[in-house]
Design an enzyme around this catalytic site. Structure first.
Site, PDB file in Angstrom:
ATOM      1  N   HIS A 139       0.111  -5.097   0.153  1.00  0.00           N
ATOM      2  CA  HIS A 139       1.184  -5.720   0.160  1.00  0.00           C
ATOM      3  C   HIS A 139       0.503  -7.001   1.525  1.00  0.00           C
ATOM      4  O   HIS A 139       1.222  -8.336   1.566  1.00  0.00           O
ATOM      5  CB  HIS A 139       2.372  -5.590  -0.372  1.00  0.00           C
ATOM      6  N   GLU A 146       2.072 -15.105  -5.500  1.00  0.00           N
ATOM      7  CA  GLU A 146       2.704 -13.434  -4.733  1.00  0.00           C
ATOM      8  C   GLU A 146       0.898 -13.298  -4.431  1.00  0.00           C
ATOM      9  O   GLU A 146       0.219 -12.933  -5.570  1.00  0.00           O
ATOM     10  CB  GLU A 146       3.332 -13.020  -5.508  1.00  0.00           C
ATOM     11  N   LYS A 196       9.114  -5.430 -13.773  1.00  0.00           N
ATOM     12  CA  LYS A 196       8.070  -6.829 -12.739  1.00  0.00           C
ATOM     13  C   LYS A 196       6.925  -6.783 -12.120  1.00  0.00           C
ATOM     14  O   LYS A 196       6.167  -7.270 -12.704  1.00  0.00           O
ATOM     15  CB  LYS A 196       9.149  -6.901 -11.396  1.00  0.00           C
TER      16      LYS A 196
END
Ligand code: NAD
Length: 463
Positions: free
Chosen positions: A389, A85, A275
């Site tokens: 992100h 990720e 998470k």
């Protein structure tokens, strides 16, 4: 997938690798170039992969990065992270820097025992208390027998420590459970604990002749194998440098506290919050060859220990406006056992960490979880999570659109500057770039380093 093909691949495990791949090619109609991907082994030889698991056909590489800026109990660490990720490594490194500049993390082991469970059936609930008394009065003998199973563990300062009995008289099938708590030292301990449970099961049936033992296996709710990490972040470090923000450091700290309260109160938020913590924990667990399914299961069950799923971390504001964070997590980890010393990348990762014992590894991993959590909360309460992100995600999209080498940087920078981060935008930018559109080429690189430069090999790798 064709529906007329059978998945009953009898004897698949006996085949050599080539024959397995040929079968897969036929079953999934894999084009030759796809099947060839299976031949790229990287650091893990097929010989080892085939020993680790059944029906192996290849290896699955993940990017390995290192999170920088970690100081834990006064010692500096570069933390290996295996993760696919975008932004996880950058986020952990960033937050670790704010903590570093504020004095670093502190971390401790709260307790260090793994639990094995032996299910006891066929006793009437009316006899539960007397059965429990028999087991508890034989606790030292049970512990002695457990320790005889692994004498070397005892010599290492570990071994069986405690016996506990739990009763479930109201269950659909009433049963009791004997818990044996063991210190497994530097091993995660699953196999160690399971062997002890199987040995003790014989003793349980001997002590309770009317009983029948059911399951005998470790519990992954490792709530006696707890690690705690703390940090204090000077509030000035919380202010984003590259965006206009009227928020002061103490105001951001206050917002982070509010975000924690949200997560601690609402399971929908807590799940995402945790998470983000696992974003820091899992990649290190994976890089060091540990069992991330066990760690994941344990952490989430622990988060729900009060009957409601809650935050694994806690963030508060100190009197002077600084931010204080704490995390307590169950981490069933080893630096021996499993594949930790067999997988070349796990061995390397442990060496990067200075060949820690399991206790030290757990402390570092708890800090990585706290750092990831801090980075996410700071982003959410200031710039929003998508900003950072998307910058990194844009590179994946550029790759997906077919960009190569320096095109990746140009296409992703253009998408971010245009605030259009999507596959379509990537395709559009790539075709314009290839048509010679200078506007796309000239968008500043996010960090001033071209992808092709980054790929340069060190003298050591070239040699
Ligand atoms: P393991 O079976 O490899 O045993 C560890 C070995 O290391 C022991 O033989 C021990 O004697 C030796 N050892 C050497 N130095 C030691 C030290 N300093 N401290 C402790 N032991 C030392 O490994 P394990 O930790 O018992 O089991 C871990 C494996 O079990 C993982 O691969 C995990 O995926 C798997 N597993 C997990 C579950 C589960 O989580 N539910 C269930 C079954 C198996």
């Amino acid at each position: 997938m064709s529906s007329n093909k059978s998945s009953r691949l009898k004897g698949f495990f006996k085949l050599n690798r080539g024959a397995r791949i040929d079968l897969l090619r036929d079953f999934a109609s894999l084009p030759v170039d796809q099947a060839r991907v299976l031949g790229h082994d990287g650091a893990l030889s097929f010989e080892l992969a085939d020993l680790f698991i059944e029906n192996a056909v290849g290896s699955y590489p993940l990017p390995l990065g290192v999170a920088t800026n970690f100081k834990v109990n006064g010692v500096d660490y570069v933390v290996p992270m295996a993760v696919e990720e975008s932004s996880v490594v950058a986020a952990a490194s960033n937050a670790a820097r704010w903590v570093y500049e504020s004095g670093g993390f502190t971390a401790q082991i709260v307790s260090s025992l793994m639990i094995g469970q032996i299910q006891i059936l066929d006793i009437e609930p009316s006899g539960f208390e007397s059965a429990k008394a028999i087991l508890l009065s034989n606790a030292s003998e049970l512990i002695r027998i457990a320790n005889a199973v692994h004498p070397r563990l005892l010599m290492r300062g570990g071994g069986a420590k405690e016996i506990e009995v739990k009763l479930f008289p109201q269950a659909e099938v009433p049963f009791m459970v004997l818990h044996i708590a063991l210190d497994t030292r530097d091993a995660m301990g699953a196999n160690l604990v399971n062997t002890v449970c199987e040995r003790l099961a014989i003793e349980v049936e001997r002590l309770l002749p009317k009983s029948r033992v059911g399951l005998k296996i470790l519990s992954n709710l490792a709530d006696r194998k707890l690690f705690r990490a703390q940090c204090r972040v000077r509030s000035e470090f919380l202010k984003p440098k590259d965006v206009d923000s009227n928020l002061s450091g103490p105001q951001i700290a206050k917002r982070i506290h509010e975000a924690f309260v949200f997560a601690d109160s609402d399971p929908y938020r807590a799940t995402t919050h945790n998470k983000g913590i696992m974003n820091g924990i899992d990649p290190v667990v994976i890089a060091t060859g540990n069992d991330w399914r066990a760690v994941e299961a344990g952490c989430h069950a622990f988060a729900a220990r009060t009957g409601r799923y809650r935050s694994l971390s806690r963030w508060t504001v100190a009197q002077d406006g600084d931010l204080e964070g704490e995390i307590t997590v169950p981490l069933q980890l080893g630096t021996v056992g499993g594949v930790t010393r067999l997988h070349p990348m796990a061995k390397l990762s442990l060496e990067l960490l200075g060949s820690p014992d399991a206790a030290t590894l757990g402390k570092v991993i708890a800090c990585a979880g706290l750092a990831s959590n801090l980075a996410a909360l700071r982003a959410l309460t200031t710039t929003g999570i998508q900003r950072g992100h998307m910058k990194l995600h844009a590179k994946n999209l550029a790759l997906a659109a077919g960009a190569k080498g320096s095109e990746v940087e140009s296409v992703s920078n253009w998408m971010v500057s245009e605030r259009r981060v999507s596959v379509q935008a990537a395709e559009e930018a790539l075709s314009k770039l290839r048509a010679g559109d200078k506007a796309i080429e000239s968008v500043d690189s996010a960090d001033g380093v071209e992808a092709s430069d980054k790929n340069n090999q060190s003298g050591f790798l070239k040699a």
